[in-house]
Design a protein around this motif. Structure first.
Motif, PDB file in Angstrom:
ATOM      1  N   CYS A 167       0.836  -1.212   0.000  1.00  0.00           N
ATOM      2  CA  CYS A 167       0.000   0.000   0.000  1.00  0.00           C
ATOM      3  C   CYS A 167       0.865   1.254   0.000  1.00  0.00           C
ATOM      4  O   CYS A 167       0.566   2.234  -0.707  1.00  0.00           O
ATOM      5  CB  CYS A 167      -0.926  -0.013   1.210  1.00  0.00           C
ATOM      6  N   LEU A 168       1.933   1.252   0.793  1.00  0.00           N
ATOM      7  CA  LEU A 168       2.818   2.413   0.830  1.00  0.00           C
ATOM      8  C   LEU A 168       3.539   2.611  -0.495  1.00  0.00           C
ATOM      9  O   LEU A 168       3.746   3.750  -0.941  1.00  0.00           O
ATOM     10  CB  LEU A 168       3.845   2.248   1.956  1.00  0.00           C
ATOM     11  N   ASP A 169       3.919   1.497  -1.130  1.00  0.00           N
ATOM     12  CA  ASP A 169       4.617   1.615  -2.409  1.00  0.00           C
ATOM     13  C   ASP A 169       3.776   2.326  -3.458  1.00  0.00           C
ATOM     14  O   ASP A 169       4.312   2.974  -4.361  1.00  0.00           O
ATOM     15  CB  ASP A 169       5.010   0.225  -2.916  1.00  0.00           C
ATOM     16  N   VAL A 170       2.460   2.200  -3.350  1.00  0.00           N
ATOM     17  CA  VAL A 170       1.580   2.867  -4.315  1.00  0.00           C
ATOM     18  C   VAL A 170       1.759   4.380  -4.261  1.00  0.00           C
ATOM     19  O   VAL A 170       1.720   5.060  -5.292  1.00  0.00           O
ATOM     20  CB  VAL A 170       0.112   2.491  -4.047  1.00  0.00           C
ATOM     21  N   VAL A 171       1.963   4.940  -3.062  1.00  0.00           N
ATOM     22  CA  VAL A 171       2.015   6.399  -2.896  1.00  0.00           C
ATOM     23  C   VAL A 171       3.448   6.905  -2.763  1.00  0.00           C
ATOM     24  O   VAL A 171       3.676   8.026  -2.318  1.00  0.00           O
ATOM     25  CB  VAL A 171       1.194   6.833  -1.658  1.00  0.00           C
TER      26      VAL A 171
END
Length: 604
Positions: A167-171
């Protein structure tokens, strides 16, 4: 034996109805009727799977519930995390208030080794460096929050940590044009041309998706650019084609080499373009090489099990080679899942036909799945049952699910960096034989894939002596022929420490190699290509066990390709050379079926 014969044979209670420890097996033949309620459940699960890409929502929810409940019951840990967050915020505030003249890039946190998202020099500029460090601090804090919590199972903690990281990699700031300095610099240098090129790349990919064409550069042509080593298909059944490659030397090693590739992808990972072909490398050094080419299964093959792959694959190939090269032991080689299958077959052959094999080589292949890396995040009871329901309806695991799971393991390299390069930078990666092979995926039959996940990954039956072949337990301690085993440093599919566990199970002399690179690039390591290195340590069967950490300290580090080391290993365990065959033929002297690479590798 034909596939139809396998499907028609009566089920063996010892092999199909119960597991090795006597408990009922979960997987059922796909043609066995379900009750009305079971059919309803299966239909619902299959429908959900279409929306989740095959991931089990229940498995994910259970992992987060385990973590959240234990965190809620740990006020001390919550206080620690809160204080850590406040301290990081205070340090971050001091950093951003530092005058520009005293600015030090990466003052608070640096990217982890292997994280190349912020490797460019432009990421040291203050504004972008601040954004990158803020993101890395958040990533670091969440890792602390999701790991090391007392009472949470190791498997659930790993799932939560992995999911949060995705999820963090998306942003990540590297994924957006306004926060990526390299994209902004390219826009200034090209006058915005990178966005125009990126738009065209996106349109091309959308078109390719609509016509089910692999994304990216035009693929290499199988049989012309890759899988081009000259040879003949000398044997075929309903599951494999056996390719014998034409000799390239006047004299050859008398013992043939059989290569058992994984059937998750096409076999030609080991016969790429001429300069990268392991097959060509062996043939040019005087070895008679046979290769199994697996048929791409369809829904009609849904009830083919892992043991059917052994019998119709490895055993059938060895029988054919014994007719073509009589009275000669075989140097058997297996790659990835093919290596696991070969270990099973070789252990049985050691009891039934001693002397059939001269050596066994395992390339990035696991036989103990206790520490099988991040791939185990997708393997738990909930996930396996969910996949079984999905595959039962379709008959196979489609290529998209398999490829998606592997891409998630390296999402920064396989997904996000590609999106940035193609759509924001407006570039395209140069075509390569390895990329073309990677896009040429295959399907997995329902029963075989369920056997693989449940018996090997989930229950670890092979390493613990419960795996049954023809109703008889397979003991890897029966492996006593010399072994050459290769692991790779950056392997996300078969971590080298997991591959190293063969030392605990086989009663054999083992030459273990740790090669630079990953699961594919570490195996495809031609001597003509610079940058390769490896470590090697040999252990006799009667010597004490050497653990992986001690092995790292003792193993000699060498520059170059491990391929040369393997040739020395095979040559030392072979007889005096003999004249090469003047012409290739099928068993019993019949004409070959057709030219290599055959027809099975061309199936989609």
């Amino acid at each position: 034996m034909t596939v139809q014969a396998v499907l028609d044979k009566p089920a063996s209670p010892a092999n199909d109805d119960v597991t090795g420890d006597g408990t009922p097996a979960s997987v059922q033949p796909a043609n066995e009727p379900l009750t009305g309620t079971e059919s309803l459940d299966q239909l619902v699960h299959a429908a959900i799977a279409r929306w989740t890409g095959g991931l089990s929502p229940a498995g994910l929810a259970l992992a987060f519930a385990d973590w959240q409940l234990h965190l809620a019951a740990s006020p001390g840990r919550r206080l620690q995390l809160a204080l850590s967050g406040v301290a990081d915020a205070a340090r971050f505030a001091r950093m951003v208030s530092t005058p520009h003249a005293a600015w030090q890039p990466w003052y608070m946190v640096k990217p982890q080794p292997g994280d190349n998202r912020f490797a460019g020099q432009d990421w040291t500029l203050p504004a972008f460096n601040v954004m990158a460090q803020a993101f890395l601090l958040a990533e670091q804090w969440w890792h602390s929050a999701t790991s090391g919590l007392h009472g949470v199972s190791k498997a659930n903690a790993a799932v939560v940590d992995f999911t949060v990281r995705q999820c963090l990699d998306v942003v990540a700031p590297s994924n957006f044009a306004f926060s990526n300095p390299e994209v902004l610099r390219e826009a200034m240098d090209s006058g915005g041309g990178n966005f125009v090129s990126g738009w065209h790349n996106w349109l091309e990919d959308c078109r390719d998706l609509m016509i089910a064409k692999p994304l990216g550069p035009a693929p290499f042509v199988v049989g012309k650019d890759v899988a081009a080593t000259k040879g003949k298909v000398v044997y075929r059944n309903e599951l494999i084609e056996l390719i014998q490659y034409a000799p390239a030397t006047a004299d050859v090693c008398p013992e043939p080499v059989l290569i058992v590739p994984a059937w998750i992808m096409k076999y030609y990972i080991l016969d790429l373009s001429p300069q990268n072909s392991l097959v060509r490398f062996l043939v040019e050094r005087g070895f008679t090489v046979f290769m199994i080419s697996w048929r791409n299964p369809g829904p009609a093959d849904r009830d083919l099990g892992l043991d059917d792959y052994r019998k119709l694959g490895v055993d059938a190939a060895i029988d054919a080679i014994n007719q073509l090269v009589p009275e000669r032991a075989i140097h058997a080689t297996g790659y990835c899942l093919g290596g696991t299958l070969l270990a099973i077959a070789a252990a049985r052959l050691q009891k039934e036909r001693p002397g059939c094999l001269r050596s066994v080589t395992l390339l990035a292949a696991q036989v103990d799945f206790t520490d099988a890396g991040e791939l185990t995040l997708f393997i738990n009871e909930s996930q396996v049952a969910f996949l079984e329901d999905m595959m039962r309806q379709r008959g196979v695991l489609e290529t998209a699910q398999m490829a998606g799971a592997f891409q998630l393991l390296r999402s920064n390299d396989m997904i996000w960096s590609r999106l940035v390069r193609d759509y924001l930078m407006g570039e395209r990666a140069a075509p390569s034989d390895l990329m073309s092979w990677n896009a040429d995926a295959t399907r997995m039959p329902y029963r075989m894939h369920s056997d693989y996940l449940r018996k090997l990954f989930l229950n670890n039956d092979l390493a613990e002596g419960r795996y049954l072949a023809d109703g008889q337990p397979v003991a890897l301690s029966d492996l006593r022929v010399p072994m050459f085993v290769v692991g790779t440093v950056r392997d996300h599919v078969a971590p080298w420490r997991s591959v190293h566990k063969i030392h605990l199970l086989a009663d054999a002399d083992i030459a273990f190699v740790l090669a630079s690179g990953g699961h594919n690039a570490g195996i495809v390591a031609p001597p003509s290509e610079e940058g390769h290195s490896y470590q090697l340590l040999e252990k006799n069967a009667d010597q004490p066990y050497v653990g992986p950490d001690e092995w790292l300290r003792k193993a000699v580090n060498r520059d170059g390709s491990w391929w040369l080391e393997w040739v020395r290993f095979l040559t030392a365990r072979s007889g005096a050379w003999v004249p090469a065959q003047s012409a290739l033929h099928a068993p019993e002297g019949e004409a070959p079926l057709e030219d290599a690479p055959g027809r099975y590798v061309l199936q989609h």
